[in-house]
Write a protein that holds these residues in place. Structure first.
Motif, PDB file in Angstrom:
ATOM      1  N   GLY A 219       0.817  -1.212   0.000  1.00 60.18           N
ATOM      2  CA  GLY A 219       0.000   0.000   0.000  1.00 60.18           C
ATOM      3  C   GLY A 219       0.848   1.259   0.000  1.00 60.18           C
ATOM      4  O   GLY A 219       2.024   1.216   0.390  1.00 60.18           O
TER       5      GLY A 219
ATOM      6  N   VAL B 247      -2.368  -0.997  -2.801  1.00 60.45           N
ATOM      7  CA  VAL B 247      -3.530  -0.160  -2.457  1.00 60.45           C
ATOM      8  C   VAL B 247      -3.043   1.289  -2.357  1.00 60.45           C
ATOM      9  O   VAL B 247      -2.049   1.575  -1.681  1.00 60.45           O
TER      10      VAL B 247
ATOM     11  N   VAL C  80      -6.743  -1.084  -6.206  1.00 64.73           N
ATOM     12  CA  VAL C  80      -7.642  -0.528  -5.191  1.00 64.73           C
ATOM     13  C   VAL C  80      -7.174   0.898  -4.874  1.00 64.73           C
ATOM     14  O   VAL C  80      -6.020   1.103  -4.473  1.00 64.73           O
TER      15      VAL C  80
ATOM     16  N   GLY D 143      -8.388  -1.710   2.398  1.00 63.74           N
ATOM     17  CA  GLY D 143      -8.151  -1.930   0.963  1.00 63.74           C
ATOM     18  C   GLY D 143      -7.478  -3.254   0.659  1.00 63.74           C
ATOM     19  O   GLY D 143      -7.596  -3.773  -0.456  1.00 63.74           O
ATOM     20  N   GLN D 144      -6.791  -3.844   1.646  1.00 67.67           N
ATOM     21  CA  GLN D 144      -6.070  -5.104   1.404  1.00 67.67           C
ATOM     22  C   GLN D 144      -7.008  -6.234   0.999  1.00 67.67           C
ATOM     23  O   GLN D 144      -6.595  -7.179   0.334  1.00 67.67           O
TER      24      GLN D 144
ATOM     25  N   GLN E 226      -9.990  -5.785  -0.739  1.00 71.65           N
ATOM     26  CA  GLN E 226     -10.961  -5.364  -1.765  1.00 71.65           C
ATOM     27  C   GLN E 226     -10.440  -5.693  -3.168  1.00 71.65           C
ATOM     28  O   GLN E 226      -9.241  -5.855  -3.371  1.00 71.65           O
TER      29      GLN E 226
END
Ligand SMILES: NC(=O)C1=CN([C@@H]2O[C@H](COP(=O)(O)OP(=O)(O)OC[C@H]3O[C@@H](n4cnc5c(N)ncnc54)[C@H](OP(=O)(O)O)[C@@H]3O)[C@@H](O)[C@H]2O)C=CC1
Ligand SMILES: O=C(O)C1=N[C@H](C(=O)O)C[C@H](O)C1
Length: 269
Positions: free
Chosen positions: A75, A98, A122, A253-254, A256
């Motif tokens: 991310g 993300v 994402v 978000g990890q 999705q």
């Protein structure tokens, strides 16, 4: 083990929000700091990010190379400036990381670029990552829908370093009020007044911005009728609220699939 946790890169690490993010992430048990990014030539490059902030070492060396920073990351949290964010959206999508975007002042063209990147990755983007403001957005929508014919004005105040106006938050609130009334904000948006403006045009949404001192961020949605008015207010006193929201978004978000999400999605509002 820390190595198994999702790794997060902080873009714009030396900025007001970058420093806050490093601090909040260093205390977050479910994520680890995987990198810290700054512009080429910045005097933090090559230093430990924690030491550069004047604190304890974080074991992360500040780099100007986004690919190096993202090599072991899942991310990126990005509170920088539009040009940097657009570049980062492509790089994060390539790395399948993300991308949490807090940067404001993005143009419609910038947002179209982010939409394109979100086809493969994402992306969570919000002009304000705090829980309180995202709740206020829902309240503004509901109030504007219920108080038919009342005038809506949005007043925001920020520190004197802020470069964009109206704030991203003010625009979120304006969009929510317009949506509550079935309006398109672009058509009813009115910028700060000056000079002989004539009377207020019914159905418009006005925006005013104050820039002064070290104000963290204050937003009023004023709904004014005849003989009464409602004022919805959020006052931020600590930037940690934005950083905590961004960290929560990076974690959320990890799990999705690709898409361009908002903080309302993260918070389930
Ligand atoms: N969504 C939210 O909840 C919030 C959003 N914000 C937004 O976040 C953004 C940053 O705010 P703030 O931290 O106060 O600003 P700062 O100016 O303190 O920090 C911005 C950082 O980004 C870096 N940067 C800027 N342009 C580039 C570039 N082209 N390439 C690489 N790095 C770059 C800056 O480096 P340099 O100093 O070298 O220019 C600086 O380190 C703003 O858009 C602000 O409105 C802020 C708070 C909350
Ligand atoms: O630049 C800031 O500081 C802030 N920016 C965001 C905005 O534009 O609304 C969020 C917050 O108000 C602080």
């Amino acid at each position: 083990m820390a190595g198994d946790l999702p790794g997060i890169v902080v873009a714009g690490a030396s900025g007001r929000m970058g420093r806050m993010l490093l601090q909040v992430l260093s205390e977050e048990p479910n994520l680890r700091i995987a990198g810290a990014l700054e512009r080429p030539g910045h005097d933090w490059i090559g230093s430990d990010a924690g030491e550069a902030m004047g604190g304890a070492p974080l074991g992360v060396t500040v780099t100007d190379d986004p690919l190096e920073a993202m090599a072991s990351a899942q991310g990126v949290i990005d509170f920088t400036a539009p040009a940097a964010t657009i570049e980062m959206a492509d790089l994060a999508a390539q790395a399948r990381a993300v991308h949490v975007i807090g940067t404001t002042g993005l143009s419609a063209e910038d947002i179209a670029r982010i939409d394109a990147a979100a086809r493969h990755a994402v992306i969570v983007r919000a002009g304000n990552m705090s829980l309180g403001v995202n709740l206020l957005v829902q309240l503004a929508k509901q109030a504007a829908a219920s108080l038919e014919g009342w005038d809506v004005e949005i007043v925001e105040a920020h520190h004197h370093h802020k470069v964009d106006a109206p704030s991203g938050t003010a625009l979120m609130l304006g969009e929510a009020a317009a949506e509550g009334r079935g309006q398109d904000l672009e058509k009813v948006y009115r910028a700060a007044r000056d000079g002989i403006t004539g009377p207020r045009e019914a159905g418009t949404i006005g925006f005013s911005a104050i820039r002064a001192g070290d104000i963290v961020g204050e937003h009023d949605v004023i709904l004014a009728g005849q003989g009464e008015r409602v004022v919805l207010r959020h006052v931020a006193t600590d930037r940690a609220i934005f950083a905590r929201g961004a960290v929560r978004a990076a974690l959320w978000g990890q799990s999705q699939g690709p898409g361009h999400y908002s903080m309302a999605d993260v918070l389930g509002l």
